[in-house]
Motif scaffolding. Structure first.
Motif, short mmCIF file in Angstrom:
data_model
loop_
_atom_site.label_atom_id
_atom_site.label_comp_id
_atom_site.label_asym_id
_atom_site.label_seq_id
_atom_site.Cartn_x
_atom_site.Cartn_y
_atom_site.Cartn_z
N PHE A 245 57.02 -27.04 8.05
CA PHE A 245 57.93 -28.25 8.14
C PHE A 245 57.26 -29.28 6.95
N LEU A 246 57.46 -29.75 6.52
CA LEU A 246 56.99 -30.82 5.07
C LEU A 246 55.76 -31.52 5.88
N SER A 247 55.94 -32.20 6.91
CA SER A 247 55.09 -33.17 7.66
C SER A 247 55.14 -32.49 9.03
N PRO A 248 53.57 -33.18 9.81
CA PRO A 248 52.99 -32.68 10.82
C PRO A 248 54.58 -32.90 11.71
N VAL A 249 54.74 -32.40 13.09
CA VAL A 249 55.98 -32.56 13.79
C VAL A 249 55.12 -33.22 14.98
N LYS A 250 56.00 -33.23 15.93
CA LYS A 250 55.50 -34.58 16.45
C LYS A 250 54.48 -33.64 18.14
N GLU A 251 55.65 -33.08 18.45
CA GLU A 251 54.79 -31.85 19.32
C GLU A 251 54.93 -30.09 19.84
N VAL A 252 54.16 -29.92 19.46
CA VAL A 252 54.87 -28.66 19.85
C VAL A 252 54.56 -28.00 21.56
N LYS A 253 55.73 -27.33 21.72
CA LYS A 253 55.58 -26.79 23.18
C LYS A 253 55.57 -25.50 23.21
N VAL A 254 55.62 -24.57 24.31
CA VAL A 254 55.41 -23.45 24.87
C VAL A 254 56.07 -23.17 26.14
N ASN A 255 57.05 -22.35 26.01
CA ASN A 255 58.37 -22.10 27.55
C ASN A 255 58.06 -20.75 27.51
N ASN A 256 58.92 -20.83 28.88
CA ASN A 256 59.39 -19.10 29.70
C ASN A 256 60.11 -18.36 27.81
N LYS A 267 67.83 -42.03 11.69
CA LYS A 267 68.53 -41.92 10.90
C LYS A 267 68.99 -43.04 9.63
N GLY A 268 70.70 -41.91 8.81
CA GLY A 268 70.70 -41.74 7.76
C GLY A 268 69.79 -41.12 7.21
N GLN A 269 69.26 -40.34 7.68
CA GLN A 269 68.60 -39.18 6.33
C GLN A 269 68.24 -37.99 6.94
N SER A 270 68.12 -36.74 6.24
CA SER A 270 68.59 -35.38 5.96
C SER A 270 66.48 -35.37 6.77
N PHE A 271 66.58 -34.20 7.47
CA PHE A 271 65.20 -33.06 7.92
C PHE A 271 65.04 -31.89 7.61
N VAL A 272 64.28 -31.77 6.32
CA VAL A 272 64.01 -30.02 6.08
C VAL A 272 63.04 -29.90 7.00
N TYR A 273 63.02 -28.14 6.42
CA TYR A 273 61.67 -27.79 7.59
C TYR A 273 62.44 -26.11 6.54
N TYR A 274 61.46 -24.84 6.67
CA TYR A 274 61.79 -23.79 6.72
C TYR A 274 61.70 -22.66 7.75
#
Length: 311
Positions: A245-256, A267-274
């Protein structure tokens, strides 16, 4: 100057005239390279990327480069036992383009010397797909409905996938993904545009499916990095999957089922990740430490891309 022609591509991004000139070369860290553009008859460039709609296989859309291949699923697969919601990985151990040949053979799950499809997606985000996320629930859309190829090699292939509006936390939203894959890369660039009205931002989850047996997990939400080195799959080998991700993400979670990176799309913006993958049998990235090091190296390049000067 060597006078050697470099691999190049005129990138159109779906327009009628070129938008960028892409050139492939290696530059040492801290180094400088000079490129001269001359008029003449260029040597054809061997394609190292490819994408296409696959109507003969129930609306798949597939893409690949000289390292790895991926696919997502279309409308025709909905309602069948084969349907899946995430990004699928087709591992490769050749630098040749293989999609057309594999679809022609129809034996995806057998390694004929160039790799295979043993990655299981099912009802999950697979290898780095994205979906809205509210109250610990993933709001999956239906499979993509429309596609458009923007560029198709030789160094970058890119395309758009559009989805029908679907109900998310009390409102209908829409989503379009612009996906590109460069030669020599293990990761696709994914740009997400969404339309929604009830909130200032849309919470989303980018996920990697977990396996039942233990694998190796790396989660660095402050660094924008989520990675997984899967347990070895019998004689098929081991797949690494990662998201940047281009910037820190809010949180990470691990489930089953998943590793999830939770973020917000304003709103009105795009989101870029790899998102992408690697296979140990390709003999380029053969261990969890090597995969994590590769991902961190790509992340570092994002922070300090090469400086280009035109004279």
């Amino acid at each position: 100057i060597s006078k050697k022609q470099l691999p190049y591509q005129l990138e159109y991004r779906g327009a009628e005239i070129p938008q960028n000139l892409l050139v492939q070369l290696s530059i040492a860290a801290g180094g400088t390279e000079k490129i001269v553009i001359e008029q003449g008859r260029p040597t054809p460039v061997v394609s190292k990327t490819f994408c296409r709609y696959v109507p003969e296989r129930k609306d798949d859309f597939a893409w690949e480069n000289d390292r790895i291949a991926f696919r997502v699923y279309g409308k025709a697969l909905e309602g069948t036992k084969e349907n899946a919601n995430g990004i699928d990985v087709w591992v490769k151990r050749t630098n040749q383009l293989i999609l057309n040949e594999r679809y022609k053979r129809g034996e995806y799950h057998i390694d004929h010397g160039d790799g295979m499809d043993y990655y299981h997606v099912g009802f999950s985000l697979g290898a780095g797909n994205i979906a809205p996320y509210f109250n610990d629930s993933i709001y999956y859309p239906t499979n993509y409905r429309e596609w458009k190829v923007l560029d198709n090699g030789p160094l970058r292939s890119s395309f758009q996938l559009s989805y029908d509006p679907w109900e998310v936390n009390g409102e209908k939203i829409t989503m379009t993904k612009t996906i590109s894959l460069d030669a020599g890369m293990q990761l696709s660039r994914i740009e997400v545009s969404s339309s929604f009205s009830k909130t200032d931002s849309l919470p989303v989850a980018v996920g990697i499916i977990k396996r039942n047996d233990p694998g190796t997990i790396l989660l660095e939400h402050a660094n924008g990095l989520m990675a997984y080195w899967e347990p070895t799959h019998l004689q098929d080998g081991t797949t690494g999957v990662g998201c940047l991700f281009l910037s820190p993400v809010k949180e990470v979670k691990v489930n089953n089922l998943h590793m999830l990176s939770i973020a917000q799309i304003p709103k009105g913006q795009s989101f870029v990740y790899y998102a992408g993958a690697a296979w140990d049998k390709a003999k380029l990235i053969t261990s969890a430490p090597a995969w994590f090091t590769y991902l961190q190296g790509v992340k570092n390049l994002m922070k300090t891309p090469p400086e280009i000067k035109i004279r």
